[in-house]
Design a protein around this motif. Structure first.
Motif, PDB file in Angstrom:
ATOM      1  N   MET A   1       0.857  -1.170   0.000  1.00 13.89           N
ATOM      2  CA  MET A   1       0.000   0.000   0.000  1.00 13.89           C
ATOM      3  C   MET A   1       0.904   1.234   0.000  1.00 13.89           C
ATOM      4  O   MET A   1       1.789   1.336   0.841  1.00 13.89           O
ATOM      5  CB  MET A   1      -0.893  -0.049   1.241  1.00 13.89           C
ATOM      6  CG  MET A   1      -1.886   1.079   1.314  1.00 13.89           C
ATOM      7  SD  MET A   1      -2.965   0.990   2.773  1.00 13.89           S
ATOM      8  CE  MET A   1      -4.057  -0.322   2.335  1.00 13.89           C
ATOM      9  N   PRO A   2       0.707   2.160  -0.923  1.00 15.67           N
ATOM     10  CA  PRO A   2       1.533   3.372  -0.946  1.00 15.67           C
ATOM     11  C   PRO A   2       1.405   4.159   0.358  1.00 15.67           C
ATOM     12  O   PRO A   2       0.398   4.073   1.056  1.00 15.67           O
ATOM     13  CB  PRO A   2       0.974   4.162  -2.116  1.00 15.67           C
ATOM     14  CG  PRO A   2       0.242   3.180  -2.955  1.00 15.67           C
ATOM     15  CD  PRO A   2      -0.215   2.101  -2.038  1.00 15.67           C
ATOM     16  N   ILE A   3       2.427   4.937   0.659  1.00 19.31           N
ATOM     17  CA  ILE A   3       2.501   5.632   1.942  1.00 19.31           C
ATOM     18  C   ILE A   3       1.372   6.648   2.117  1.00 19.31           C
ATOM     19  O   ILE A   3       0.834   6.796   3.212  1.00 19.31           O
ATOM     20  CB  ILE A   3       3.896   6.280   2.127  1.00 19.31           C
ATOM     21  CG1 ILE A   3       4.099   6.722   3.576  1.00 19.31           C
ATOM     22  CG2 ILE A   3       4.074   7.449   1.202  1.00 19.31           C
ATOM     23  CD1 ILE A   3       4.311   5.607   4.509  1.00 19.31           C
ATOM     24  N   ILE A   4       0.963   7.347   1.058  1.00 22.90           N
ATOM     25  CA  ILE A   4      -0.127   8.320   1.160  1.00 22.90           C
ATOM     26  C   ILE A   4      -1.434   7.599   1.490  1.00 22.90           C
ATOM     27  O   ILE A   4      -2.199   8.038   2.355  1.00 22.90           O
ATOM     28  CB  ILE A   4      -0.266   9.131  -0.145  1.00 22.90           C
ATOM     29  CG1 ILE A   4       1.017   9.898  -0.456  1.00 22.90           C
ATOM     30  CG2 ILE A   4      -1.457  10.067  -0.086  1.00 22.90           C
ATOM     31  CD1 ILE A   4       1.392  10.932   0.583  1.00 22.90           C
ATOM     32  N   ALA A   5      -1.687   6.497   0.831  1.00 22.66           N
ATOM     33  CA  ALA A   5      -2.892   5.720   1.119  1.00 22.66           C
ATOM     34  C   ALA A   5      -2.844   5.175   2.540  1.00 22.66           C
ATOM     35  O   ALA A   5      -3.876   5.128   3.228  1.00 22.66           O
ATOM     36  CB  ALA A   5      -3.037   4.584   0.116  1.00 22.66           C
ATOM     37  N   LEU A   6      -1.663   4.776   3.000  1.00 24.25           N
ATOM     38  CA  LEU A   6      -1.504   4.270   4.357  1.00 24.25           C
ATOM     39  C   LEU A   6      -1.835   5.349   5.379  1.00 24.25           C
ATOM     40  O   LEU A   6      -2.497   5.081   6.387  1.00 24.25           O
ATOM     41  CB  LEU A   6      -0.084   3.758   4.561  1.00 24.25           C
ATOM     42  CG  LEU A   6       0.224   3.121   5.901  1.00 24.25           C
ATOM     43  CD1 LEU A   6      -0.587   1.850   6.070  1.00 24.25           C
ATOM     44  CD2 LEU A   6       1.694   2.830   6.000  1.00 24.25           C
ATOM     45  N   ILE A   7      -1.427   6.584   5.121  1.00 23.63           N
ATOM     46  CA  ILE A   7      -1.718   7.691   6.027  1.00 23.63           C
ATOM     47  C   ILE A   7      -3.216   7.973   6.062  1.00 23.63           C
ATOM     48  O   ILE A   7      -3.806   8.157   7.130  1.00 23.63           O
ATOM     49  CB  ILE A   7      -0.910   8.944   5.633  1.00 23.63           C
ATOM     50  CG1 ILE A   7       0.573   8.703   5.909  1.00 23.63           C
ATOM     51  CG2 ILE A   7      -1.412  10.175   6.376  1.00 23.63           C
ATOM     52  CD1 ILE A   7       1.483   9.769   5.377  1.00 23.63           C
ATOM     53  N   ILE A   8      -3.856   7.984   4.897  1.00 23.48           N
ATOM     54  CA  ILE A   8      -5.293   8.257   4.835  1.00 23.48           C
ATOM     55  C   ILE A   8      -6.082   7.145   5.515  1.00 23.48           C
ATOM     56  O   ILE A   8      -6.970   7.397   6.336  1.00 23.48           O
ATOM     57  CB  ILE A   8      -5.739   8.458   3.377  1.00 23.48           C
ATOM     58  CG1 ILE A   8      -5.116   9.734   2.818  1.00 23.48           C
ATOM     59  CG2 ILE A   8      -7.258   8.503   3.268  1.00 23.48           C
ATOM     60  CD1 ILE A   8      -5.270   9.903   1.325  1.00 23.48           C
ATOM     61  N   VAL A   9      -5.767   5.904   5.182  1.00 25.23           N
ATOM     62  CA  VAL A   9      -6.450   4.771   5.796  1.00 25.23           C
ATOM     63  C   VAL A   9      -6.156   4.733   7.291  1.00 25.23           C
ATOM     64  O   VAL A   9      -7.046   4.466   8.106  1.00 25.23           O
ATOM     65  CB  VAL A   9      -6.048   3.445   5.111  1.00 25.23           C
ATOM     66  CG1 VAL A   9      -6.515   2.244   5.900  1.00 25.23           C
ATOM     67  CG2 VAL A   9      -6.594   3.404   3.702  1.00 25.23           C
ATOM     68  N   LEU A  32      -1.815   9.338  14.709  1.00 24.89           N
ATOM     69  CA  LEU A  32      -0.649   8.513  15.010  1.00 24.89           C
ATOM     70  C   LEU A  32      -1.063   7.102  15.401  1.00 24.89           C
ATOM     71  O   LEU A  32      -0.468   6.120  14.928  1.00 24.89           O
ATOM     72  CB  LEU A  32       0.177   9.143  16.127  1.00 24.89           C
ATOM     73  CG  LEU A  32       1.447   8.390  16.510  1.00 24.89           C
ATOM     74  CD1 LEU A  32       2.424   8.389  15.336  1.00 24.89           C
ATOM     75  CD2 LEU A  32       2.076   8.999  17.721  1.00 24.89           C
ATOM     76  N   ILE A  33      -2.097   6.986  16.234  1.00 29.97           N
ATOM     77  CA  ILE A  33      -2.600   5.666  16.614  1.00 29.97           C
ATOM     78  C   ILE A  33      -3.053   4.906  15.374  1.00 29.97           C
ATOM     79  O   ILE A  33      -2.750   3.726  15.210  1.00 29.97           O
ATOM     80  CB  ILE A  33      -3.754   5.802  17.626  1.00 29.97           C
ATOM     81  CG1 ILE A  33      -3.218   6.236  18.983  1.00 29.97           C
ATOM     82  CG2 ILE A  33      -4.533   4.499  17.753  1.00 29.97           C
ATOM     83  CD1 ILE A  33      -4.291   6.616  19.973  1.00 29.97           C
ATOM     84  N   GLY A  34      -3.769   5.587  14.502  1.00 28.97           N
ATOM     85  CA  GLY A  34      -4.261   4.937  13.290  1.00 28.97           C
ATOM     86  C   GLY A  34      -3.161   4.524  12.345  1.00 28.97           C
ATOM     87  O   GLY A  34      -3.191   3.434  11.769  1.00 28.97           O
ATOM     88  N   ILE A  35      -2.153   5.369  12.181  1.00 23.69           N
ATOM     89  CA  ILE A  35      -1.056   5.056  11.261  1.00 23.69           C
ATOM     90  C   ILE A  35      -0.226   3.896  11.797  1.00 23.69           C
ATOM     91  O   ILE A  35       0.116   2.966  11.056  1.00 23.69           O
ATOM     92  CB  ILE A  35      -0.207   6.307  10.986  1.00 23.69           C
ATOM     93  CG1 ILE A  35      -1.038   7.315  10.186  1.00 23.69           C
ATOM     94  CG2 ILE A  35       1.068   5.949  10.250  1.00 23.69           C
ATOM     95  CD1 ILE A  35      -0.415   8.687  10.079  1.00 23.69           C
TER      96      ILE A  35
END
Length: 78
Positions: A1-9, A32-35
Motif C-alpha cells: 500500500m503506498p505511503i499516502i494511502a496508508l496515512i489516509i487509511v 498517530l494511533i491509526g497510522i
C-alpha cells in the motif's frame, strides 16, 4: 500500500478505533494511533489474507489501531 494511502487509511482507522474504544484524543494522537495501527495490522493481515485487496488493509488498520490503544491504555498511560 503506498505511503499516502496508508496515512489516509490510518487516519480513518484511528478515528474509528478511538470511537470504538471510547477514547478522547486530539487529532494528531488519533492519526498517530491509526497510522501505527495501519502498519501493524496491515502487515499482519497482508501475510494472512493477500486476496482481499484494500479492504484487508482497512480492516487490519482498524484492528491494529485497537491493539495500539489497548497497549497504550494498559502499559503506557498508567
Amino acid at each position: 500500500m503506498p505511503i499516502i494511502a496508508l496515512i489516509i487509511v490510518g487516519a480513518a482507522a484511528g478515528f474509528l478505533a478511538t470511537r470504538l474504544m471510547r477514547i478522547e484524543a486530539d487529532i494528531p494522537t488519533t492519526m498517530l494511533i491509526g497510522i501505527v495501527g495501519a502498519l501493524v495490522g496491515g502487515l499482519v493481515l497482508r501475510t494472512l489474507i493477500t486476496v482481499m485487496g484494500w479492504l484487508s488493509g482497512f480492516i487490519g488498520a482498524v484492528l491494529g489501531a485497537l491493539l495500539v490503544i489497548w497497549i497504550w491504555q494498559t502499559y503506557i498511560r498508567r
